[in-house]
Design a protein around this motif. Structure first.
Motif, PDB file in Angstrom:
ATOM      1  N   PRO A  52       0.849  -1.202   0.000  1.00 18.19           N
ATOM      2  CA  PRO A  52       0.000   0.000   0.000  1.00 18.19           C
ATOM      3  C   PRO A  52       0.876   1.240   0.000  1.00 18.19           C
ATOM      4  O   PRO A  52       2.002   1.216   0.504  1.00 18.19           O
ATOM      5  N   LEU A  53       0.372   2.315  -0.576  1.00 17.56           N
ATOM      6  CA  LEU A  53       1.178   3.530  -0.723  1.00 17.56           C
ATOM      7  C   LEU A  53       1.521   4.145   0.626  1.00 17.56           C
ATOM      8  O   LEU A  53       2.602   4.687   0.816  1.00 17.56           O
ATOM      9  N   ASN A  54       0.592   4.065   1.575  1.00 20.20           N
ATOM     10  CA  ASN A  54       0.863   4.653   2.884  1.00 20.20           C
ATOM     11  C   ASN A  54       0.114   3.878   3.967  1.00 20.20           C
ATOM     12  O   ASN A  54      -0.697   2.990   3.673  1.00 20.20           O
ATOM     13  N   ALA A  55       0.401   4.250   5.211  1.00 21.57           N
ATOM     14  CA  ALA A  55      -0.188   3.536   6.350  1.00 21.57           C
ATOM     15  C   ALA A  55      -1.697   3.718   6.407  1.00 21.57           C
ATOM     16  O   ALA A  55      -2.425   2.809   6.825  1.00 21.57           O
ATOM     17  N   GLN A  56      -2.190   4.877   5.979  1.00 22.14           N
ATOM     18  CA  GLN A  56      -3.630   5.137   6.021  1.00 22.14           C
ATOM     19  C   GLN A  56      -4.379   4.188   5.086  1.00 22.14           C
ATOM     20  O   GLN A  56      -5.409   3.607   5.459  1.00 22.14           O
ATOM     21  N   ILE A  57      -3.856   4.012   3.871  1.00 22.50           N
ATOM     22  CA  ILE A  57      -4.482   3.089   2.916  1.00 22.50           C
ATOM     23  C   ILE A  57      -4.416   1.663   3.459  1.00 22.50           C
ATOM     24  O   ILE A  57      -5.383   0.902   3.383  1.00 22.50           O
ATOM     25  N   SER A  58      -3.258   1.310   4.016  1.00 23.53           N
ATOM     26  CA  SER A  58      -3.088  -0.039   4.574  1.00 23.53           C
ATOM     27  C   SER A  58      -4.110  -0.306   5.667  1.00 23.53           C
ATOM     28  O   SER A  58      -4.764  -1.356   5.690  1.00 23.53           O
ATOM     29  N   ARG A  59      -4.271   0.657   6.569  1.00 23.76           N
ATOM     30  CA  ARG A  59      -5.196   0.500   7.693  1.00 23.76           C
ATOM     31  C   ARG A  59      -6.641   0.418   7.208  1.00 23.76           C
ATOM     32  O   ARG A  59      -7.417  -0.434   7.646  1.00 23.76           O
ATOM     33  N   LYS A  60      -7.017   1.299   6.282  1.00 22.90           N
ATOM     34  CA  LYS A  60      -8.397   1.322   5.791  1.00 22.90           C
ATOM     35  C   LYS A  60      -8.736   0.031   5.043  1.00 22.90           C
ATOM     36  O   LYS A  60      -9.816  -0.542   5.225  1.00 22.90           O
ATOM     37  N   PHE A  61      -7.796  -0.419   4.219  1.00 27.00           N
ATOM     38  CA  PHE A  61      -8.038  -1.641   3.468  1.00 27.00           C
ATOM     39  C   PHE A  61      -8.209  -2.828   4.416  1.00 27.00           C
ATOM     40  O   PHE A  61      -9.126  -3.639   4.262  1.00 27.00           O
ATOM     41  N   ARG A  62      -7.340  -2.894   5.409  1.00 29.22           N
ATOM     42  CA  ARG A  62      -7.413  -4.031   6.333  1.00 29.22           C
ATOM     43  C   ARG A  62      -8.681  -3.992   7.174  1.00 29.22           C
ATOM     44  O   ARG A  62      -9.389  -4.994   7.287  1.00 29.22           O
ATOM     45  N   GLU A  63      -8.999  -2.838   7.752  1.00 28.18           N
ATOM     46  CA  GLU A  63     -10.125  -2.743   8.682  1.00 28.18           C
ATOM     47  C   GLU A  63     -11.480  -2.836   7.990  1.00 28.18           C
ATOM     48  O   GLU A  63     -12.402  -3.473   8.501  1.00 28.18           O
ATOM     49  N   ASN A  64     -11.610  -2.192   6.824  1.00 34.52           N
ATOM     50  CA  ASN A  64     -12.919  -2.086   6.176  1.00 34.52           C
ATOM     51  C   ASN A  64     -13.172  -3.156   5.117  1.00 34.52           C
ATOM     52  O   ASN A  64     -14.323  -3.388   4.736  1.00 34.52           O
ATOM     53  N   TYR A  65     -12.114  -3.784   4.642  1.00 32.32           N
ATOM     54  CA  TYR A  65     -12.283  -4.722   3.531  1.00 32.32           C
ATOM     55  C   TYR A  65     -11.715  -6.116   3.859  1.00 32.32           C
ATOM     56  O   TYR A  65     -12.440  -7.106   3.858  1.00 32.32           O
ATOM     57  N   GLU A  66     -10.407  -6.178   4.126  1.00 33.33           N
ATOM     58  CA  GLU A  66      -9.749  -7.475   4.240  1.00 33.33           C
ATOM     59  C   GLU A  66     -10.188  -8.256   5.479  1.00 33.33           C
ATOM     60  O   GLU A  66     -10.535  -9.439   5.384  1.00 33.33           O
ATOM     61  N   ALA A  67     -10.158  -7.619   6.644  1.00 32.64           N
ATOM     62  CA  ALA A  67     -10.505  -8.331   7.882  1.00 32.64           C
ATOM     63  C   ALA A  67     -11.955  -8.825   7.890  1.00 32.64           C
ATOM     64  O   ALA A  67     -12.210  -9.988   8.226  1.00 32.64           O
ATOM     65  N   PRO A  68     -12.941  -7.977   7.537  1.00 30.56           N
ATOM     66  CA  PRO A  68     -14.323  -8.488   7.527  1.00 30.56           C
ATOM     67  C   PRO A  68     -14.491  -9.702   6.613  1.00 30.56           C
ATOM     68  O   PRO A  68     -15.152 -10.680   6.984  1.00 30.56           O
ATOM     69  N   LEU A  69     -13.857  -9.666   5.423  1.00 35.93           N
ATOM     70  CA  LEU A  69     -14.072 -10.736   4.463  1.00 35.93           C
ATOM     71  C   LEU A  69     -13.260 -11.979   4.794  1.00 35.93           C
ATOM     72  O   LEU A  69     -13.796 -13.090   4.878  1.00 35.93           O
TER      73      LEU A  69
END
Length: 420
Positions: free
Chosen positions: A166-183
């Motif tokens: 991910p380009l930065n920590a914010q994108i990494s965190r958002k992707f993990r919390e809102n997309y990757e972890a739930p799925l």
């Protein structure tokens, strides 16, 4: 002679030529321009200097207003490079990356000159390859994007001696919390992207471990499905699709009336209500034509386009005796791992099978693609590996062939080889 033969067999494929710099495509507004056109955000502010005082950035707020985001009332000033002497400019790899302002303070916060959002560090140093994901509502774009990025990070990148970051920590965190972890951890399906809710682009870098190979900047922009048949909405994103290096065009089997009529719906689904949720794939093509393809040379787009049939696991529900449908022993239902190169034999088998399948079940859509797109390939994927029940995945999420369309796009962009 032995040395000659050894050198011949050891010879690496020719490296993609690295230019001194690359045009920048802004990952926010998708404008295209030269690196020397960038502007900078001051690294400090001063109350005694009007030019360096905190102030409203009208251009940035205009961008934010398009998507219903709140104005930023005060922010550091914008510095235009032409106001700075040459000796105070910082150039790396032939790209202007920083300035020393008149107070001796260095800023490396490069901004897009069109929307004033901050640019990635690698912008201009590497190709701005944008991969756009398009498709009508309910085709599962968010789920596919999540499954694809998860697969790229965990397996695909390693198979191509690269890393997907991910380009930065914010994108990494958002992707993990809102997309990757739930799925992937809880087996929960994601809520449909709402048309009125702007989705920030997910910006990732596909970085090869071989320093001689330029990295790719990958921008996955999840456009709300309803917007793909809404002319006004799509105009906002036309520049995004137009300046893409590749398109992932997602098609749900249930968008196709002939398939929908054959598949037994789950108990509790009302057929009429269920059918009303879906726009036909051809309508998305028509909207794309109205908003950008129609303005291209000869009213065609040459952007490599992967036509991706999603939810391939659902095709098991079709009766096998219907000869026009995909058979239960098809390779479509088996995962395949491409490693170090695109296996052209495997690709052609899937491409041919799905191309013929689409032609049989939705000829108008296939004809529309043939008229407006000059470079298409056909794929079938399952982002989950099974059909969810009540918005939940039973068991482990096991994606099937989700990275194959992306790997084909890598091949089309001359970053990897294709071999029989």
């Amino acid at each position: 002679m032995l040395t000659f033969l050894k050198n011949m067999f050891d010879k690496k494929p020719p490296q993609k030529e690295r230019l001194p710099f690359y045009d920048i495509v802004c990952p926010y507004c998708f404008s295209k321009y030269s690196p020397e056109e960038v502007v900078f955000r001051a690294a400090h502010h001063r109350e005694d200097d009007e030019d360096y005082a905190l102030q409203e950035d009208v251009i940035l707020n205009q961008y934010r207003n398009k998507f219903g985001l709140d104005d930023i009332e005060e922010i550091e000033a914008v510095i235009h490079p032409e106001t700075i002497p040459d000796e105070n400019r910082i150039v790396v790899d032939n790209v202007l990356v920083g300035l020393t302002d008149k107070y001796g303070v260095v800023t490396k916060r490069r901004l897009c000159p069109k929307c004033h959002n901050e640019l990635p560090i690698t912008a201009g140093k590497a190709p701005s390859n944008i991969i756009s994901i398009v498709g009508a509502s309910q085709v599962g774009k968010s789920v596919y994007m999540t499954s694809l990025i998860h697969t790229l990070q965990n397996t695909t990148a390693n198979h191509f001696n690269a890393a997907c970051m991910p380009l930065n920590a914010q994108i990494s965190r958002k992707f993990r919390e809102n997309y990757e972890a739930p799925l992937f951890e809880r087996g929960q399906l994601l809520d449909s992207t709402q048309k009125e809710k702007r989705q920030e682009p997910f910006i990732f870098q596909f970085i090869f471990k071989d320093n001689e190979r330029a990295p790719l900047i990958l921008v996955f922009f999840d456009v709300a499905g309803e917007g793909m048949v809404d002319r006004e909405y799509l105009e906002i994103y036309a520049a995004h699709v137009k300046n893409s290096s590749g398109i992932l065009f997602l098609v749900d089997p249930l968008q196709i009336r002939k398939i929908r009529d054959k598949i037994q719906l789950n108990a509790g689904d009302e057929p009429g209500e269920f059918t009303a949720k879906y726009d036909e794939p051809r309508e998305v093509v028509i909207t794309m034509f109205e908003n950008f393809i129609g303005y291209e040379q000869e009213s065609k787009t040459h952007i490599p386009t992967a036509v991706v049939l999603t939810k391939s696991d659902m095709l098991h529900l079709l009766k096998e005796e219907d000869g026009e449908y995909i058979k239960s022993n098809s390779n479509v239902f088996r995962n395949y791992v491409h490693e170090k190169h695109l296996n052209l034999t495997e690709f052609e088998n899937i491409n041919g099978e799905i191309r013929r399948f689409i032609e049989k079940v939705d000829r108008p859509f296939k004809d529309a693609l043939d008229v407006y797109f000059t470079n298409t390939a056909f794929f079938a994927v399952s982002a989950l590996g099974s059909n969810p029940v009540n918005q939940k995945v039973s068991g482990v999420v096991t994606p099937v062939r989700v990275d194959e369309p992306f790997i084909w796009l890598l091949h089309q962009l001359d970053y990897i080889e294709g071999r029989e």
